[in-house]
Enzyme design. Structure first.
Site, mmCIF file in Angstrom:
data_model
loop_
_atom_site.group_PDB
_atom_site.id
_atom_site.type_symbol
_atom_site.label_atom_id
_atom_site.label_comp_id
_atom_site.label_asym_id
_atom_site.label_seq_id
_atom_site.Cartn_x
_atom_site.Cartn_y
_atom_site.Cartn_z
ATOM 1 N N GLU A 1 39.430 78.377 51.470
ATOM 2 C CA GLU A 1 40.739 77.966 50.971
ATOM 3 C C GLU A 1 41.556 77.303 52.078
ATOM 4 O O GLU A 1 41.557 77.751 53.219
ATOM 5 C CB GLU A 1 41.504 79.182 50.445
ATOM 6 C CG GLU A 1 42.911 78.860 49.931
ATOM 7 C CD GLU A 1 43.605 80.081 49.360
ATOM 8 O OE1 GLU A 1 43.113 80.597 48.332
ATOM 9 O OE2 GLU A 1 44.614 80.533 49.938
ATOM 10 N N GLN B 1 41.153 88.656 45.813
ATOM 11 C CA GLN B 1 42.083 88.670 46.931
ATOM 12 C C GLN B 1 41.356 89.286 48.128
ATOM 13 O O GLN B 1 40.375 90.012 47.959
ATOM 14 C CB GLN B 1 43.329 89.486 46.570
ATOM 15 C CG GLN B 1 44.455 89.376 47.557
ATOM 16 C CD GLN B 1 44.815 87.954 47.929
ATOM 17 O OE1 GLN B 1 44.289 87.431 48.921
ATOM 18 N NE2 GLN B 1 45.655 87.307 47.156
ATOM 19 N N TYR C 1 42.136 91.393 41.878
ATOM 20 C CA TYR C 1 42.706 92.176 42.972
ATOM 21 C C TYR C 1 41.970 93.511 43.098
ATOM 22 O O TYR C 1 42.228 94.430 42.313
ATOM 23 C CB TYR C 1 44.205 92.404 42.730
ATOM 24 C CG TYR C 1 44.978 91.113 42.619
ATOM 25 C CD1 TYR C 1 45.585 90.543 43.729
ATOM 26 C CD2 TYR C 1 45.084 90.434 41.389
ATOM 27 C CE1 TYR C 1 46.279 89.346 43.642
ATOM 28 C CE2 TYR C 1 45.773 89.233 41.297
ATOM 29 C CZ TYR C 1 46.372 88.695 42.422
ATOM 30 O OH TYR C 1 47.051 87.506 42.329
ATOM 31 N N ASP D 1 53.701 83.357 43.253
ATOM 32 C CA ASP D 1 54.694 84.233 43.880
ATOM 33 C C ASP D 1 56.070 83.949 43.286
ATOM 34 O O ASP D 1 56.517 82.800 43.251
ATOM 35 C CB ASP D 1 54.732 83.998 45.391
ATOM 36 C CG ASP D 1 53.395 84.325 46.050
ATOM 37 O OD1 ASP D 1 52.725 85.254 45.560
ATOM 38 O OD2 ASP D 1 53.038 83.657 47.041
ATOM 39 N N LYS E 1 42.368 87.989 31.021
ATOM 40 C CA LYS E 1 42.174 86.680 31.648
ATOM 41 C C LYS E 1 40.904 86.007 31.120
ATOM 42 O O LYS E 1 40.895 84.804 30.840
ATOM 43 C CB LYS E 1 42.097 86.820 33.170
ATOM 44 C CG LYS E 1 43.430 87.124 33.848
ATOM 45 C CD LYS E 1 43.273 87.221 35.356
ATOM 46 C CE LYS E 1 44.610 87.488 36.033
ATOM 47 N NZ LYS E 1 44.501 87.575 37.508
ATOM 48 N N HIS F 1 47.288 94.676 41.954
ATOM 49 C CA HIS F 1 48.309 93.694 42.325
ATOM 50 C C HIS F 1 49.480 94.395 42.988
ATOM 51 O O HIS F 1 49.885 95.481 42.585
ATOM 52 C CB HIS F 1 48.786 92.933 41.077
ATOM 53 C CG HIS F 1 49.525 91.671 41.396
ATOM 54 N ND1 HIS F 1 50.814 91.670 41.858
ATOM 55 C CD2 HIS F 1 49.139 90.370 41.343
ATOM 56 C CE1 HIS F 1 51.215 90.411 42.057
ATOM 57 N NE2 HIS F 1 50.205 89.616 41.760
ATOM 58 N N GLN G 1 50.237 87.870 61.633
ATOM 59 C CA GLN G 1 49.580 87.395 60.406
ATOM 60 C C GLN G 1 49.181 88.557 59.517
ATOM 61 O O GLN G 1 49.460 88.567 58.322
ATOM 62 C CB GLN G 1 48.345 86.571 60.765
ATOM 63 C CG GLN G 1 47.439 86.259 59.583
ATOM 64 C CD GLN G 1 45.957 86.373 59.927
ATOM 65 O OE1 GLN G 1 45.596 86.947 60.956
ATOM 66 N NE2 GLN G 1 45.111 85.849 59.087
ATOM 67 N N THR H 1 45.679 75.220 47.801
ATOM 68 C CA THR H 1 46.775 75.996 47.226
ATOM 69 C C THR H 1 47.910 75.111 46.716
ATOM 70 O O THR H 1 48.044 73.938 47.088
ATOM 71 C CB THR H 1 47.357 76.998 48.237
ATOM 72 O OG1 THR H 1 47.979 76.275 49.310
ATOM 73 C CG2 THR H 1 46.266 77.896 48.797
ATOM 74 N N TYR H 2 48.741 75.729 45.892
ATOM 75 C CA TYR H 2 49.909 75.100 45.273
ATOM 76 C C TYR H 2 51.153 75.536 46.039
ATOM 77 O O TYR H 2 51.118 76.542 46.745
ATOM 78 C CB TYR H 2 49.987 75.577 43.826
ATOM 79 C CG TYR H 2 50.703 74.676 42.844
ATOM 80 C CD1 TYR H 2 50.244 73.381 42.606
ATOM 81 C CD2 TYR H 2 51.797 75.122 42.111
ATOM 82 C CE1 TYR H 2 50.866 72.566 41.674
ATOM 83 C CE2 TYR H 2 52.424 74.316 41.171
ATOM 84 C CZ TYR H 2 51.964 73.042 40.954
ATOM 85 O OH TYR H 2 52.572 72.233 40.031
#
Length: 295
Positions: free
Chosen positions: A19, A179, A148, A114, A168, A152, A215, A52-53
């Site tokens: 990613e 994740q 997840y 998010d 889903k 979550h 991080q 990613t968005y």
């Protein structure tokens, strides 16, 4: 390009992906292109790259599409375009899907996203499953979704939500990406829960190498991933030596991946955080490890 679910179903060995995110500055995008050139993802056996968005649905998300298109055109590697439900309406979704399709992108990772603040509610797409449903009805995109292993962060119930995953999939999900997690047993417990509930869609295991104390503190707060004692000791030991912490973090992630491959996972998804040294040091080793095993 290839639909990602087809890669999972036709490749005999685990799928390899990573990613990246669109940089905020123009100079950053040039640097990222240079990194991808140096990495040569196709040569490294990378099957797809996810992009990613904008956080909270904000920002110039044209860069997500442009970067995904560049990856496919210049590297011959399938791109996975993230898309979130935050600040999305049925009208904006149709517009975005048309633009993504026009760019030759066939794969979308559909996420709730998010939330901009705790009071935010999107009546159109409150959950990822709602966004997935509309994407599936409006198009022929191959759709991925998040899973997840530890639950979550916004859900007080810990552990994987089997009911949520079933929703889903019923909405149109073709494959799943987990994740990140730092304890492989968490992932194996999730696998067992999926198996016991006859959930058979492909799932890639998400791994994020630790490269700094800040991080890991930021990401674990956002995601809610737990830290095993061994990792806590490692961070404490090297917290004042950034180079050694980075080296130890990459080694720890590679150990995770080795064990995951030994357990026959469907795929490895590397959260590379746009770090050239992470990609250049880890991808050759992961690719070699996958190639050396007889799946």
């Amino acid at each position: 390009m290839t639909k990602i679910s087809e890669i999972y179903h036709t490749k005999s060995s685990p799928v390899l992906s990573f990613e990246i995110f669109p940089p905020k500055k123009e100079s950053g995008i040039t640097s990222l292109y240079q990194t991808l050139d140096e990495v040569n993802p196709q040569k490294m056996g990378v099957d797809y790259i996810s992009v990613t968005y904008g956080a909270g649905g904000s920002g110039d998300n044209t860069m997500t599409r442009d970067l995904a298109q560049y990856i496919q055109t210049h590297f011959g590697v399938t791109a996975l375009h993230h898309l979130t439900g935050v600040n999305q309406t049925p009208e904006s979704l149709r517009h975005n899907l048309a633009k993504i399709k026009q760019a030759g992108i066939e794969n979308i990772l559909a996420l709730r996203g998010d939330l901009p603040d705790s009071d935010y509610v999107n009546a159109d797409y409150p959950y990822a499953k709602d966004l997935i449903c509309d994407i599936k009805q409006a198009s022929t995109f191959n759709i991925g979704a998040a899973i997840y292993p530890e639950g979550h962060v916004d859900n007080p119930i810990t552990g994987i939500s089997v009911a949520g995953i079933k929703e889903k999939i019923a909405s149109g999900t073709d494959f799943l990406i987990s994740q990140f997690f730092f304890e492989n047993d968490v992932y194996y417990h999730m696998q067992e829960a999926l198996k016991n509930n006859y959930i058979k869609v492909p799932v890639s295991a998400g791994v994020m190498p630790i490269i700094s104390k800040a991080q890991v503190e930021r990401m674990t707060y956002m995601i809610g991933s737990s830290l095993p004692a061994r990792l806590v000791k490692m961070i404490h030991k090297y917290e004042n030596n950034s180079d050694d912490l980075k080296k130890a973090g990459i080694e720890y992630a590679l150990e995770q991946i080795q064990d995951l491959l030994d357990h026959g996972v469907d795929g490895i998804h590397l959260y590379a955080m746009n770090r050239p040294n992470v990609l250049k040091s880890m991808l050759p080793i992961i690719n070699q490890e996958i190639a050396s095993k007889h799946f």
